[in-house]
Design a protein around this motif. Structure first.
Motif, short mmCIF file in Angstrom:
data_model
loop_
_atom_site.label_atom_id
_atom_site.label_comp_id
_atom_site.label_asym_id
_atom_site.label_seq_id
_atom_site.Cartn_x
_atom_site.Cartn_y
_atom_site.Cartn_z
N PRO A 190 0.93 -1.15 0.04
CA PRO A 190 0.12 -0.11 0.08
C PRO A 190 0.68 1.26 0.06
N ARG A 271 -8.66 8.84 -1.41
CA ARG A 271 -8.95 8.94 -0.11
C ARG A 271 -7.64 9.48 1.05
N TRP A 272 -6.58 9.18 0.27
CA TRP A 272 -5.33 9.41 1.59
C TRP A 272 -4.22 10.18 0.72
N GLU A 274 -1.44 12.73 -0.83
CA GLU A 274 -1.77 14.32 -1.09
C GLU A 274 -2.12 14.70 -2.60
N PRO B 94 -1.50 5.96 6.34
CA PRO B 94 -2.37 6.97 5.59
C PRO B 94 -3.48 6.40 4.62
N TRP B 95 -3.39 5.24 4.44
CA TRP B 95 -4.20 4.65 3.43
C TRP B 95 -5.27 3.88 4.16
N GLU B 134 -14.18 6.11 11.24
CA GLU B 134 -14.28 5.97 9.77
C GLU B 134 -13.30 7.18 8.99
N TYR B 136 -9.92 9.55 7.76
CA TYR B 136 -8.71 9.09 7.45
C TYR B 136 -7.90 10.09 8.06
N ARG B 138 -5.53 11.93 7.33
CA ARG B 138 -5.27 13.38 6.52
C ARG B 138 -6.21 14.25 7.31
N GLU B 139 -7.31 13.73 7.56
CA GLU B 139 -8.56 14.52 7.82
C GLU B 139 -8.46 15.08 9.27
#
Lengths: 281, 263
Positions: A190, A271-272, A274, B94-95, B134, B136, B138-139
Motif C-alpha cells: 500500500p 481518500r488518502w 496528497e 495514511p491509506w 471512519e 482518514y 489526513r482529515e
C-alpha cells in the motif's frame, strides 16, 4: 481532477469563478475548441485556395468523410494494437511488481541487475526489434518490444516505492512481530502504491508507442495487422485520408489509456494521498 | 525507590556503541515496576530514545541484558514483551481509516475485524475519537492523530507503554491537553509507562520517577522520585511543590552538562 460544474457551499463564492462571473473551467474548455476550429478552418482554406491534390494533403472534410468509410475496416487493426498494448501492460504490471518485491528483498540481486536494467531501458527498442525478429515470430516480437518498454517504468517506480516505506511504520510492524508476508501486504505494497501508479501512467503511454513503433520495424502482427501496419499499407496505396483516420484512432487510444490510468490512480488514492486530494483555499 | 515488587523489565549494565564509534549509552541500569510512570529526561544525544528502543527490542544493546522476569517466552526464546509504543510522529498508515490503524496490532495477531471491533471502539472511546473511526488520518489535526497513535498502542492492553517524545511536535495547548489525557488514562487503566522527553516541566507533571540523563557518553546522572500522590490536574501545574520539583530536575540536568554542551 477538477470537477466542472458549480461548487456547492462555496464560502468565498469565487474559488471556482473567474472575475466577471464566468466559471473558471469555461476558458479551459472553450479556448482549445476555438483553437481547434481555427486550425481546421485554416487547413480547409489552405487546401481549397491552393487546390492541393487529395493524395498530398486531404482536406479536413475529406478526412471526415473517410472516417465513416474507413473505420469499419480499421477496427480489427485497432483491436490488434489494443490487444498488444493491453496485454504487454498487464504482463509488465505483474512481472514488474513481482521483480521489484524480489529485488527489494535481496539487495545483492539489486546490485547485480541495476546496470543492465539501465542499459535495457535507455536502448531504443526499435533497434532490438530486428534482432528479436530472428528468434521469434512477428507477433511475439511485438509483444516483447511493448513489454520491454513498459516493464522498466513499473519496476523502477515500484522499487523506489518499496524502498521509501516509513521507517517508524516498519519498526511498528517489527514490534508487533509481523510476518514478512504481513509486512509486504499490509505495509510495503500500500505504501508504494502511489509510486506504482505513476509507473503505470508512464508505462501506459509508452506501451502504445512501443506497439506502434515495433510494428513499423517488425511488420504486421498476425494475419490482420495493427494500426501501424495499416498506416504503412495506406501510404503504399496513396490512401492519405485513411492514414489520417488511423492516426486519429491512435491519438484517441492514447487519450483513452491516459484517461483510464489516471482514473485508476484517482480511485485508488483519492481518500488518502496528497496527489489526489483537492485542496481548499 | 526501594520496592520489593518484581520489576516488569530490568535493564542491567546496558551499553550501546554505534558502528561509527559513538557511545550512545553507557552502563545504564533501570528497573521498571508495575504502575510506575518513568520519564527519561535529557538533552538530545543522551541516549534516552536509544534506551527506549532497546527496551522495545527495536535495537540491541552492545553489552548488558534486558530481563523480562514475568514475561512468557516463545519457542524461539524471545520474550513476549506486551509493549505499546508511541513514536514521536503519529506514524499512522495514511491509506487506512482510524479504525484500520487501531486494528493493526490485533490484525497482525490474526484477529478478524469483527472480533476486534469491540476492543478497537473501546480504545477509540478512551481517547475520545469514537466518532472518527471512519475518518482518514489526513482529515485529523496533529493532536487527534497522536490520540489515534495512543489508541493503537493501548488496544492490545500492553503491560508497558513506551512513549518516545510523543508530544514534542505539538503546540503547547494541545500538549497540555494530551498530558492530562495521559494522566487520566493512567488513572483509569493502571498503566506502566516509560516516557522519553526533553521537557523538565512535562516530566515532572507526568512522572512518578524521573531518570535524568546526560550526553557524550549517554548515561544516567540522577533519579528523582516525584512523590505526589493522588490525581494530578491543572492545579498541580501551578503549585509550589511542582515548581520545586521542576527546579530540582532542572538543576540535576544542568549539573550533568558541561560548559560546552548544547541543548
Amino acid at each position: 481532477m477538477t470537477a466542472p460544474g458549480p461548487v456547492i457551499d462555496d464560502e468565498e463564492g469565487g474559488a471556482s469563478r473567474a472575475a466577471g462571473g464566468l466559471p473558471a473551467w469555461l476558458p479551459k474548455v472553450v479556448l482549445p475548441l476555438v483553437l481547434l476550429v481555427v486550425l481546421i478552418g485554416s487547413w480547409e482554406a489552405y487546401v481549397r485556395l491552393n487546390a492541393v491534390p487529395g493524395y498530398l494533403l486531404p482536406s479536413p472534410i475529406t478526412v471526415y468523410l473517410a472516417t465513416f468509410r474507413d473505420i469499419p475496416s480499421l477496427l480489427p487493426a485497432l483491436q490488434t494494437t489494443l490487444t498488444i498494448t493491453g496485454v504487454a501492460l498487464l504482463i509488465a504490471m505483474v512481472s514488474g511488481v513481482a521483480l521489484a518485491i524480489v529485488v527489494v528483498q535481496f539487495r545483492w540481486l539489486d546490485y547485480a541487475l541495476a546496470p543492465y536494467m539501465v542499459i535495457l531501458q535507455v536502448t531504443p527498442i526499435i533497434a532490438i526489434a530486428p534482432i528479436l525478429l530472428i528468434f521469434f515470430e512477428t507477433t511475439t516480437t511485438l509483444y516483447s518490444c511493448a513489454l520491454l518498454v513498459t516493464f522498466f517504468p513499473i519496476l523502477a517506480n515500484t522499487t523506489q516505492g518499496l524502498k521509501s516505506v516509513d521507517h517508524n511504520l516498519l519498526d511498528l510492524f517489527k514490534l508487533y512481530r509481523a510476518s514478512p508476508g504481513q509486512t509486504l501486504w499490509l505495509l510495503k505494497l500500500p505504501s508504494s502504491l502511489p509510486y506504482l501508479l505513476t509507473g503505470l501512467r508512464i508505462a501506459g503511454g509508452l506501451a502504445l508507442i512501443a506497439s506502434v513503433v515495433a510494428e513499423f520495424a517488425a511488420g504486421a502482427a498476425g494475419a490482420k495487422g495493427g494500426l501501424a501496419f495499416r498506416i504503412l499499407e495506406a501510404q503504399y496505396r496513396m490512401l492519405v485520408p485513411r492514414m489520417f483516420v488511423a492516426l486519429l484512432l491512435l491519438a484517441l487510444t492514447g487519450v483513452a489509456i491516459y484517461g483510464l490510468t489516471s482514473l485508476i490512480t484517482h480511485l485508488a488514492l483519492r481518500r488518502w494521498h496528497e496527489s489526489a486530494i483537492r485542496r481548499e483555499s | 525507590m526501594t520496592d520489593s515488587r518484581k520489576p516488569i523489565v530490568s535493564l542491567k549494565a546496558i551499553s550501546k556503541t554505534f558502528s561509527n564509534g559513538t557511545v550512545a549509552l553507557s552502563d545504564m541500569a533501570l528497573d521498571i515496576r508495575q504502575g510506575e510512570f518513568i520519564s527519561l529526561l535529557g538533552p538530545s544525544g543522551c541516549g534516552k530514545s536509544t534506551a527506549l528502543r532497546i527496551i522495545a527490542g527495536l535495537a540491541t544493546a552492545s553489552t548488558g541484558t534486558v530481563d523480562w522476569p514475568s514475561a512468557t517466552y516463545d519457542p524461539d526464546g524471545r520474550p513476549d514483551r506486551e509493549i505499546g509504543f508511541v513514536f514521536q510522529e503519529p506514524t499512522l498508515m495514511p491509506w487506512a481509516t482510524v479504525f484500520g490503524n487501531v486494528w493493526l496490532p490485533l490484525r497482525l495477531k490474526g484477529i478478524s475485524k469483527a472480533a476486534a471491533r469491540a476492543d478497537i471502539m473501546h480504545a477509540l472511546e478512551l481517547v475520545g475519537l469514537a466518532k472518527f473511526a471512519e475518518s482518514y488520518p489526513r482529515e485529523l489535526s496533529g493532536g487527534m492523530k497522536m490520540r489515534v497513535s495512543i489508541a493503537r498502542a493501548l488496544v492490545t492492553q500492553p503491560k508497558i507503554l513506551l512513549m518516545d517524545e510523543p508530544f514534542a511536535a505539538l503546540d503547547e495547548i494541545t500538549r497540555f491537553k494530551l498530558n492530562n489525557d495521559i494522566l487520566r488514562l493512567r488513572e483509569q487503566l493502571g498503566w506502566t509507562v516509560v516516557f522519553v522527553t526533553h521537557s523538565v516541566f512535562e516530566s515532572v507533571y507526568l512522572s512518578s520517577r524521573i531518570v535524568v540523563m546526560a550526553a557524550r557518553p549517554g548515561r544516567v546522572v540522577a533519579e528523582i522520585d516525584i512523590d505526589v500522590p493522588g490525581p494530578r490536574g491543572e492545579d498541580f501545574r501551578t503549585s509550589e511543590v511542582y515548581a520545586q520539583y521542576c527546579r530540582k530536575a532542572s538543576d540535576a540536568l544542568h549539573a550533568a552538562m558541561g560548559a560546552n554542551d548544547h541543548l
